[in-house]
Design a protein around this motif. Structure first.
Motif, PDB file in Angstrom:
ATOM      1  N   VAL A  23       0.858  -1.184   0.000  1.00 52.94           N
ATOM      2  CA  VAL A  23       0.000   0.000   0.000  1.00 52.94           C
ATOM      3  C   VAL A  23       0.896   1.235   0.000  1.00 52.94           C
ATOM      4  O   VAL A  23       1.642   1.474   0.947  1.00 52.94           O
ATOM      5  N   ARG A  24       0.786   2.004  -1.097  1.00 52.37           N
ATOM      6  CA  ARG A  24       1.671   3.170  -1.272  1.00 52.37           C
ATOM      7  C   ARG A  24       0.825   4.430  -1.419  1.00 52.37           C
ATOM      8  O   ARG A  24      -0.147   4.447  -2.192  1.00 52.37           O
ATOM      9  N   ASP A  25       1.185   5.478  -0.653  1.00 53.38           N
ATOM     10  CA  ASP A  25       0.475   6.750  -0.808  1.00 53.38           C
ATOM     11  C   ASP A  25       1.414   7.781  -1.430  1.00 53.38           C
ATOM     12  O   ASP A  25       2.558   7.492  -1.746  1.00 53.38           O
TER      13      ASP A  25
ATOM     14  N   ILE B 160       6.603   9.390   6.308  1.00 57.38           N
ATOM     15  CA  ILE B 160       6.611   9.232   7.765  1.00 57.38           C
ATOM     16  C   ILE B 160       7.943   9.734   8.307  1.00 57.38           C
ATOM     17  O   ILE B 160       9.003   9.314   7.823  1.00 57.38           O
ATOM     18  N   PRO B 161       7.954  10.618   9.292  1.00 61.29           N
ATOM     19  CA  PRO B 161       9.238  11.073   9.862  1.00 61.29           C
ATOM     20  C   PRO B 161      10.065   9.883  10.364  1.00 61.29           C
ATOM     21  O   PRO B 161       9.516   8.902  10.867  1.00 61.29           O
ATOM     22  N   GLU B 162      11.361  10.013  10.223  1.00 57.10           N
ATOM     23  CA  GLU B 162      12.253   8.906  10.591  1.00 57.10           C
ATOM     24  C   GLU B 162      12.115   8.534  12.059  1.00 57.10           C
ATOM     25  O   GLU B 162      12.210   7.366  12.428  1.00 57.10           O
ATOM     26  N   GLU B 163      11.880   9.519  12.925  1.00 56.74           N
ATOM     27  CA  GLU B 163      11.761   9.217  14.350  1.00 56.74           C
ATOM     28  C   GLU B 163      10.426   8.548  14.682  1.00 56.74           C
ATOM     29  O   GLU B 163      10.260   7.964  15.758  1.00 56.74           O
TER      30      GLU B 163
ATOM     31  N   ARG C 196       7.861   1.842   5.588  1.00 56.34           N
ATOM     32  CA  ARG C 196       9.056   2.562   5.145  1.00 56.34           C
ATOM     33  C   ARG C 196       8.628   3.728   4.281  1.00 56.34           C
ATOM     34  O   ARG C 196       7.458   3.826   3.874  1.00 56.34           O
ATOM     35  N   ASN C 197       9.561   4.606   4.009  1.00 54.19           N
ATOM     36  CA  ASN C 197       9.303   5.713   3.103  1.00 54.19           C
ATOM     37  C   ASN C 197       9.759   5.342   1.702  1.00 54.19           C
ATOM     38  O   ASN C 197      10.725   4.579   1.523  1.00 54.19           O
TER      39      ASN C 197
ATOM     40  N   GLY D 103       5.886   9.811  -0.568  1.00 50.42           N
ATOM     41  CA  GLY D 103       4.927   9.045   0.199  1.00 50.42           C
ATOM     42  C   GLY D 103       5.526   7.916   1.015  1.00 50.42           C
ATOM     43  O   GLY D 103       6.735   7.660   0.997  1.00 50.42           O
ATOM     44  N   ALA D 104       4.628   7.228   1.744  1.00 51.81           N
ATOM     45  CA  ALA D 104       5.005   6.097   2.602  1.00 51.81           C
ATOM     46  C   ALA D 104       4.536   4.792   1.964  1.00 51.81           C
ATOM     47  O   ALA D 104       3.597   4.779   1.154  1.00 51.81           O
ATOM     48  N   VAL D 105       5.204   3.696   2.348  1.00 51.44           N
ATOM     49  CA  VAL D 105       4.893   2.379   1.810  1.00 51.44           C
ATOM     50  C   VAL D 105       4.712   1.412   2.975  1.00 51.44           C
ATOM     51  O   VAL D 105       5.588   1.307   3.843  1.00 51.44           O
TER      52      VAL D 105
END
Length: 514
Positions: free
Chosen positions: A421-423, A428-431, A474-475, A481-483
């Motif tokens: 699922v990819r947007d 998403i911030p790394e932290e 993950r990014n 986007g995020a995955v």
């Protein structure tokens, strides 16, 4: 070398103890043997040397000094034979005199064994050299000696000259007997060193066994403790450091068992509280839901001043209902009562049904081949997809792309179903990435309230785990986007247990990223 079961390994403590003991013993034995050999060698050679040289000096004084100033060859020969035959040491003698006119004459006790050619030149020069006389040196000539070797046999060669005029004498005594004695001594010391080395190795092995047995028992106890056997204890005997270590271990294990028991008790109480609270809330929530449905139907005819409040009550009641249902689902996972109800499903159809039921067809792009089937729990797969896609739409924005693939050989235990699922949002911030699946986690502390309960992604992960799968976030490498990648076995019958499912639909919830 063996690598287990108490066998010796080059890196094991037992082997290091044996090697250290052996090296210490070897160093001590070699040092002691070397010192003993050197002292005995010097003592034996000095005793033989002193005996031979003193006897030769006495013979020179008694016999050579009695010869005439210009002796004949026969006189020299006879005197040399008498000196050799009367010696208790058993040495050969050569006497060197002068005839009239200064010509040298030689008399040897045994010309076949010892002649002037066997006397080193350095020794002859030292014997013939006249020393300065004085208070500390009353004699112009002295007795000199030197150790040499002829034909592989060691010899002691000495020489002296009669003071006041007279012949010069040389003696040669064999040191073969002394060498044999010293060789025997060397062999004896070598055997003693070897026995000391073997004894030290055996002693080190015994000491290592004595020391390492408690250490081995401690290691086994620590391993069992780490595997969850919290009642593991060591039998303590003695008052040494190892016994004290065992007592410390037992005390630590006792404290750990108590703490774990307390934590388990509190955790069980918390689970019961959440479960009881969820069940108790269902009755009033049912009533509230019925009321909100009535209010929603009558919302268009309400006073404009009251309508916003009614809309808020309806929205918050639905949110509270979702939270209660999610809490009940989490309780099942924590209690271990969640079970799979498996069925053969077409994955593409299942994803399409999930999107269609929530009216997401316009916002989601589906890339899935028809005919990909899997043995899964359809309800739980729907919960996972609803949470992942809803989360992507809420925080990433459309279009959201859902792709379905398989990896591995068909119908094998190693085949995987992969749903991505990819947007196209900010990512998403790394932290935040390590915490997206944590319960009630909020990406921003300044926005503690959101439409989700904060349990959606956590429930999605639990549903994946019960299938024997996983979810990873993950990014996108290109920063767009995020995955979220869901991995499930094509046949989940190995991970789940068939049976009656007592849970309810977790609903769609995007909590976890905001």
């Amino acid at each position: 070398m063996r690598a287990a079961g108490g066998g010796l390994r080059w890196t094991s403590l037992r082997m290091r103890l044996v090697v250290v003991f052996a090296l210490v013993a070897l160093t001590a034995a070699v040092s002691a043997s070397g010192i003993a050999y050197w002292l005995n060698r010097e003592a034996v050679l000095t005793r033989t040397q002193d005996s031979a040289l003193n006897d030769f000096r006495q013979e020179m004084q008694d016999r050579a000094a009695a010869l005439p100033l210009r002796p004949t060859e026969e006189e020299l020969q006879r005197a040399a034979e008498q000196m050799a035959s009367s010696s208790a040491v058993g040495y050969g003698v050569v006497l060197l005199g002068e005839r009239d006119g200064g010509k040298p004459i030689v008399g040897a006790s045994d010309p076949d064994r010892f002649t002037m050619d066997d006397v080193p030149a350095e020794l002859r020069q030292a014997v013939e050299r006249r020393q300065g006389t004085g208070d500390g040196n009353p004699y112009p000539y002295h007795l000199f000696w030197q150790r040499t070797e002829r034909g592989g046999t060691p010899y002691l060669v000495g020489g002296a000259r009669v003071d006041g005029g007279g012949p010069t004498g040389y003696m040669s005594a064999s040191l073969e007997a002394e060498r044999q004695d010293l060789n025997s001594l060397g062999w004896s010391l070598g055997i003693a060193t070897l026995l000391a080395l073997i004894g030290s190795a055996l002693l080190a092995q015994a000491a290592a066994t004595t020391v390492l047995k408690p250490v081995h028992r401690l290691g086994e106890a620590a391993r069992r403790l780490g595997e969850g056997e919290l009642d593991t204890r060591l039998r303590v005997s003695g008052t040494d450091e190892l016994a004290e270590l065992s007592r410390t271990f037992n005390a630590a294990a006792e404290s750990l068992q108590k703490r774990v028991a307390d934590m388990s008790s509190r955790e069980e109480s918390s689970r019961r509280f959440v479960a009881d609270m969820s069940h108790e809330l269902r009755t009033p929530m049912t009533a509230l839901t019925a009321v909100t449905e009535v209010l929603e139907e009558e919302q268009d005819g309400l006073d404009p001043m009251i309508a916003p409040a009614v809309a808020l009550v309806v929205s918050e009641t639905r949110r509270l209902n979702t939270l209660v249902e999610n809490l009940m689902e989490v309780t099942r996972f924590d209690a271990g009562t969640a079970r799979l109800v498996l069925d053969e499903v077409d994955v593409a159809d299942q994803v399409t049904a999930c999107i269609d039921a929530r009216a997401w067809l316009d916002a989601v792009e589906l890339d899935a081949e028809r005919g990909i089937t899997a043995r899964l729990d359809p309800r739980r797969l729907d919960v996972i997809l609803a949470n992942l896609i809803g989360n992507a739409l809420k925080h990433g924005g459309s279009p959201v792309r859902v792709s379905v693939r398989t990896a591995g050989e068909a119908r094998t235990a190693g085949e995987e179903l992969r749903i991505e699922v990819r947007d196209h949002g900010p990512g998403i911030p790394e932290e935040v990435l390590p915490h997206v699946f944590d319960r009630f986690y909020k990406a921003s502390a300044s926005r503690p309230r959101s439409e989700g309960s904060g349990l959606g992604l956590s429930i999605a992960r639990e549903n994946a785990l019960i299938h024997g799968g996983s979810i990873a976030a993950r990014n996108s490498p290109d920063g767009d986007g995020a995955v979220f990648e869901l991995r499930l076995p094509v046949d989940a019958s190995r991970a789940g247990e068939d049976g009656d499912e007592r849970g309810v639909d977790a609903g769609e919830d995007g909590g976890g990223r905001g």
